[in-house]
Enzyme design. Structure first.
Site, short mmCIF file in Angstrom:
data_model
loop_
_atom_site.label_atom_id
_atom_site.label_comp_id
_atom_site.label_asym_id
_atom_site.label_seq_id
_atom_site.Cartn_x
_atom_site.Cartn_y
_atom_site.Cartn_z
N LYS A 12 70.76 -19.36 48.58
CA LYS A 12 71.32 -20.42 47.73
C LYS A 12 72.84 -20.36 47.74
O LYS A 12 73.51 -21.37 47.82
CB LYS A 12 70.82 -20.27 46.29
CG LYS A 12 69.40 -20.72 46.07
CD LYS A 12 69.14 -20.68 44.59
CE LYS A 12 67.72 -21.05 44.25
NZ LYS A 12 67.49 -20.95 42.81
N ASP A 69 68.27 -24.77 39.34
CA ASP A 69 66.88 -24.35 39.24
C ASP A 69 66.13 -25.29 40.17
O ASP A 69 66.34 -26.51 40.14
CB ASP A 69 66.34 -24.45 37.81
CG ASP A 69 65.07 -23.63 37.69
OD1 ASP A 69 65.13 -22.42 37.99
OD2 ASP A 69 64.02 -24.17 37.33
N TYR A 151 59.41 -21.74 50.75
CA TYR A 151 58.33 -22.54 51.33
C TYR A 151 58.74 -23.29 52.61
O TYR A 151 57.94 -24.05 53.16
CB TYR A 151 57.82 -23.54 50.28
CG TYR A 151 57.28 -22.88 49.03
CD1 TYR A 151 55.95 -22.47 48.95
CD2 TYR A 151 58.10 -22.65 47.93
CE1 TYR A 151 55.46 -21.84 47.82
CE2 TYR A 151 57.62 -22.02 46.79
CZ TYR A 151 56.30 -21.62 46.74
OH TYR A 151 55.82 -21.00 45.62
N HIS A 177 67.23 -31.15 48.84
CA HIS A 177 67.34 -31.43 47.41
C HIS A 177 68.61 -30.81 46.83
O HIS A 177 69.36 -31.43 46.11
CB HIS A 177 66.10 -30.88 46.71
CG HIS A 177 65.76 -29.45 47.12
ND1 HIS A 177 65.73 -29.06 48.44
CD2 HIS A 177 65.48 -28.34 46.40
CE1 HIS A 177 65.43 -27.76 48.51
NE2 HIS A 177 65.27 -27.31 47.28
N ARG A 178 68.87 -29.52 47.20
CA ARG A 178 70.03 -28.82 46.65
C ARG A 178 71.33 -29.43 47.17
O ARG A 178 72.28 -29.62 46.42
CB ARG A 178 69.95 -27.33 47.04
CG ARG A 178 70.96 -26.45 46.33
CD ARG A 178 70.65 -24.97 46.51
NE ARG A 178 69.32 -24.66 46.04
CZ ARG A 178 68.25 -24.50 46.83
NH1 ARG A 178 68.37 -24.57 48.14
NH2 ARG A 178 67.07 -24.26 46.31
P1 IMP Z 1 64.63 -20.49 41.34
O1 IMP Z 1 65.44 -19.39 41.97
O2 IMP Z 1 64.11 -20.16 40.00
O3 IMP Z 1 65.32 -21.80 41.40
O4 IMP Z 1 63.31 -20.58 42.23
C1 IMP Z 1 63.28 -21.37 43.31
C2 IMP Z 1 62.04 -21.09 44.14
O5 IMP Z 1 61.59 -22.36 44.64
C3 IMP Z 1 62.37 -20.23 45.36
O6 IMP Z 1 62.08 -18.90 45.16
C4 IMP Z 1 61.51 -20.85 46.44
O7 IMP Z 1 60.23 -20.31 46.38
C5 IMP Z 1 61.43 -22.32 46.02
N1 IMP Z 1 62.53 -23.08 46.65
C6 IMP Z 1 63.59 -23.71 46.03
N2 IMP Z 1 64.41 -24.30 46.92
C7 IMP Z 1 63.88 -24.04 48.12
C8 IMP Z 1 64.30 -24.37 49.45
O8 IMP Z 1 65.34 -25.00 49.72
N3 IMP Z 1 63.48 -23.93 50.42
C9 IMP Z 1 62.35 -23.23 50.18
N4 IMP Z 1 61.92 -22.88 48.99
C10 IMP Z 1 62.69 -23.29 47.95
#
Ligand code: IMP
Length: 196
Positions: A12, A69, A151, A177-178
């Site tokens: 990220k 998030d 994923y 998305h990000r």
């Molecule tokens: P967060 O760190 O709580 O935002 O959790 C996000 C989770 O969603 C990650 O651990 C991934 O499993 C999934 N995720 C979010 N963005 C992506 C992406 O760009 N690619 C693949 N998985 C993602």
């Protein structure tokens, strides 16, 4: 100007830095700034969770903090794993999360899914900026590609006829998305960050 990115997820951080990239801003992660306090993400939505993270870090450090998030929503699974994407399986490991996802989709034809990303910027004076964006795709049964994280090997993006693990970070930054949410946030904070 210093801006703290309220995450330690290296993938990220790379995406944040490459999109928000600006010579007037020094981006620091929580590790880099030495912030190790627990952040309890107990919100009911992506938006709430990103707000919780950004606000806590901004308040504690007295600086601008940016948090995201994000997660995966699968239509045939009632939008699961959703806000539980990172801990969908017991271990929370990417491989286990993906295996569970494919198991739960066995025999299901509707493979529509979307990634969601909510980004919040919290300023020390209490000002909040936020933005949510989506990226639509299909979940495939066999993984493809080695890039990305989470994923991505199973997230098939029709426009490119590739999974998100088969494309480079530069390409992912055009469509994800990000990336979309970060670009909108960048527009919103143009003035504060003196971006010409
Ligand atoms: P967060 O760190 O709580 O935002 O959790 C996000 C989770 O969603 C990650 O651990 C991934 O499993 C999934 N995720 C979010 N963005 C992506 C992406 O760009 N690619 C693949 N998985 C993602």
């Amino acid at each position: 100007m210093k801006v703290v990115i309220a995450t330690n997820n290296k993938n990220k951080v790379k995406e944040f830095k490459s999109i928000l990239n600006n010579e007037n801003i020094e981006f620091l992660t929580l590790n880099e700034i030495g912030y190790h306090k627990e952040i309890i993400e107990d919100g009911n939505s992506f938006e709430e969770n990103s707000l919780i993270k950004a606000r806590q870090v901004s308040k504690d450090l007295g600086c601008i903090a940016i948090a995201d998030d994000s997660g995966l929503e699968v239509y045939a699974l009632n939008m699961a794993p959703g806000i539980y994407s990172a801990r969908y399986s017991k271990s929370g490991l990417d491989e286990d999360n993906n295996n569970l996802l494919i198991k739960n989709l066995k025999g299901i034809k509707d493979r529509r899914a979307r990634y969601v990303c909510a980004i919040t910027i919290a300023y020390p004076d209490g000002k909040i900026l936020s933005q949510t964006e989506y990226c639509y795709g299909l979940i495939i049964d066999e993984k493809r590609g080695k890039n990305g994280f989470g994923y991505d090997p199973y997230f098939y993006f029709e426009d490119l006829d590739k999974t998100f693990a088969e494309i480079s970070l530069e390409e992912k930054n055009k469509y994800s998305h990000r990336a979309k949410a970060l670009r909108k946030i960048k527009e919103l904070i143009n003035e504060d960050f003196s971006i010409k």
